[in-house]
Design an enzyme around this catalytic site. Structure first.
Site, PDB file in Angstrom:
ATOM      1  N   ASP A  82       0.876  -1.237  -0.022  1.00 33.59           N
ATOM      2  CA  ASP A  82       0.036   0.028   0.006  1.00 33.59           C
ATOM      3  C   ASP A  82       0.932   1.120  -0.052  1.00 33.59           C
ATOM      4  OD1 ASP A  82      -2.786   1.153   0.035  1.00 33.59           O
ATOM      5  OD2 ASP A  82      -2.712   1.442   2.155  1.00 33.59           O
ATOM      6  N   HIS A 177      -7.618   9.793   5.367  1.00 36.17           N
ATOM      7  CA  HIS A 177      -6.895   8.716   6.215  1.00 36.17           C
ATOM      8  C   HIS A 177      -6.899   9.391   7.603  1.00 36.17           C
ATOM      9  CE1 HIS A 177      -4.165   7.971   2.370  1.00 36.17           C
ATOM     10  NE2 HIS A 177      -4.844   6.906   2.458  1.00 36.17           N
ATOM     11  N   GLY A 178      -7.020   8.311   8.453  1.00 35.17           N
ATOM     12  CA  GLY A 178      -7.212   8.493   9.852  1.00 35.17           C
ATOM     13  C   GLY A 178      -8.603   8.872  10.297  1.00 35.17           C
ATOM     14  N   HIS A 205     -10.029   4.821  -0.619  1.00 33.28           N
ATOM     15  CA  HIS A 205      -8.873   5.057   0.639  1.00 33.28           C
ATOM     16  C   HIS A 205      -9.416   5.780   1.611  1.00 33.28           C
ATOM     17  CE1 HIS A 205      -4.784   3.326  -1.131  1.00 33.28           C
ATOM     18  NE2 HIS A 205      -5.562   3.361  -2.180  1.00 33.28           N
ATOM     19  N   GLY A 206      -9.396   5.316   2.736  1.00 35.99           N
ATOM     20  CA  GLY A 206     -10.093   6.249   4.014  1.00 35.99           C
ATOM     21  C   GLY A 206     -11.338   6.300   4.214  1.00 35.99           C
ATOM     22  N   ALA A 207     -11.776   4.869   4.328  1.00 32.88           N
ATOM     23  CA  ALA A 207     -13.164   4.517   4.368  1.00 32.88           C
ATOM     24  C   ALA A 207     -13.665   4.927   5.774  1.00 32.88           C
ATOM     25  CB  ALA A 207     -13.522   3.305   4.078  1.00 32.88           C
ATOM     26  N   ASN A 227     -10.451   0.248   1.580  1.00 28.24           N
ATOM     27  CA  ASN A 227      -9.346   0.313   2.502  1.00 28.24           C
ATOM     28  C   ASN A 227      -9.830   0.694   3.849  1.00 28.24           C
ATOM     29  OD1 ASN A 227      -7.936  -0.335  -0.071  1.00 28.24           O
ATOM     30  ND2 ASN A 227      -6.274   1.130   0.554  1.00 28.24           N
ATOM     31  N   ASN A 229      -8.188   0.883   7.948  1.00 32.58           N
ATOM     32  CA  ASN A 229      -7.109   0.755   8.816  1.00 32.58           C
ATOM     33  C   ASN A 229      -7.645   1.254  10.394  1.00 32.58           C
ATOM     34  OD1 ASN A 229      -4.810   0.366   9.588  1.00 32.58           O
ATOM     35  ND2 ASN A 229      -3.580   2.198   8.552  1.00 32.58           N
ATOM     36  N   THR A 230      -7.835   2.452  10.186  1.00 31.27           N
ATOM     37  CA  THR A 230      -8.129   3.427  11.562  1.00 31.27           C
ATOM     38  C   THR A 230      -9.131   2.631  12.269  1.00 31.27           C
ATOM     39  OG1 THR A 230      -7.945   5.604  10.311  1.00 31.27           O
ATOM     40  CG2 THR A 230      -8.981   5.332  12.474  1.00 31.27           C
TER      41      THR A 230
END
Length: 281
Positions: A82, A177-178, A205-207, A227, A229-230
């Site tokens: 990524d 993101h975040g 990205h940044g969902a 995507n 992550n947070t």
């Protein structure tokens, strides 16, 4: 199904494959377990900036593959690099056995983005590896990625896709993101136009923080990879703190780690449902 076919084949199925970023080696098992339990394909993402902490491209790739064998994982799993801003690092990942890489030239001029992405695509396709590109700028800050929101232009998207032959496109259209500050403002009209003009698998990205309703709209407008992550980080950290706070004398590693792994598994199951990918294998 061949991994190279997965993204294109699901465009008509009204669901998306969740990408879960692996921030630490103990995350691999719960993510795989959630996907297998939910009978969902999954993408395990490794941010290029975290590769040294994870042990290097070959080590993390082989670790995931060995864990899949040990767990007898049957669902499709894509191992993805990524947000790499390095052609050389993309090549390292390809040589190490990755299934997919993302070259992120979004901070470059569109001409340089095209030129560098094409170098990655040419090398990757010789090795049967997928390539994701990005146009615009996803806002926020996470895993060494930091930028202000910049909506992708349709002309730049067309140029990147047609001149590089990449496999999927991440057009920045209002996600970050975040953690979100305020309400997400996704560009659905722009999504519709990009999807109509290019007919290529899109990546969001940044969902984090995006409502289920808006996420489904994005999926219907061509996003086949989402995507996350947070929220996984938050669930892991929250459980880890609770475990240690509830027993100040606890020192056994497994008793500390296992509850946070269960928290990861549970949140990944929720994200699979959010992507409508449950029972899609």
């Amino acid at each position: 199904m061949e991994k190279q076919e997965i993204l294109r084949n699901i465009r008509k199925e009204n669901f998306a494959i969740p990408q879960i970023n692996i921030n630490e080696l103990t995350w691999i098992e719960p993510v795989l377990k959630a996907a297998e339990t939910m009978n969902s394909p999954v993408i395990l993402g490794t941010s290029d900036s975290l590769i040294p902490a994870l042990g290097g491209y070959k080590f993390i790739c082989n670790t995931i593959k060995n864990k899949m064998i040990a767990m007898d994982i049957k669902v499709p799993v894509i191992i993805h690099l990524d947000h790499s801003t390095s052609i050389e690092n993309c090549q390292y990942a390809i040589d190490a056995g990755y299934d997919s890489v993302m070259y992120d030239g979004s901070k470059l001029s569109i001409d340089k983005n095209v030129a560098y992405t094409k170098q990655v695509v040419d090398y990757a396709h010789k090795n049967g590896v997928l390539v994701e590109g990005e146009v615009g700028a996803v806002g926020g800050s996470e895993d060494g990625i930091s930028d202000s929101v910049k909506y992708a232009s349709l002309d730049d998207c067309i140029q990147l896709v047609t001149q590089t032959n990449l496999d999927s496109l991440a057009p920045a259209l209002g996600s970050v993101h975040g953690e979100y500050k305020g309400e997400p403002d996704l560009g659905f009209e722009e999504m519709k136009e990009i999807d109509k003009k290019l007919n290529i698998p899109l990546v969001l990205h940044g969902a984090s923080g995006i409502s289920n309703e808006d996420l489904m709209k994005a999926i219907k407008l061509g996003h086949v990879k989402i995507n996350f992550n947070t929220e996984v980080k938050i669930a892991w950290a929250k459980q880890l703190r609770e475990t240690l706070d509830n027993n100040k004398q606890l020192y056994d590693p497994q008793k500390i780690i296992v509850p946070s792994k269960i928290a990861i598994e549970n949140i990944v199951k929720e994200l699979i449902n959010k992507c409508n990918s449950f029972n899609r294998v």
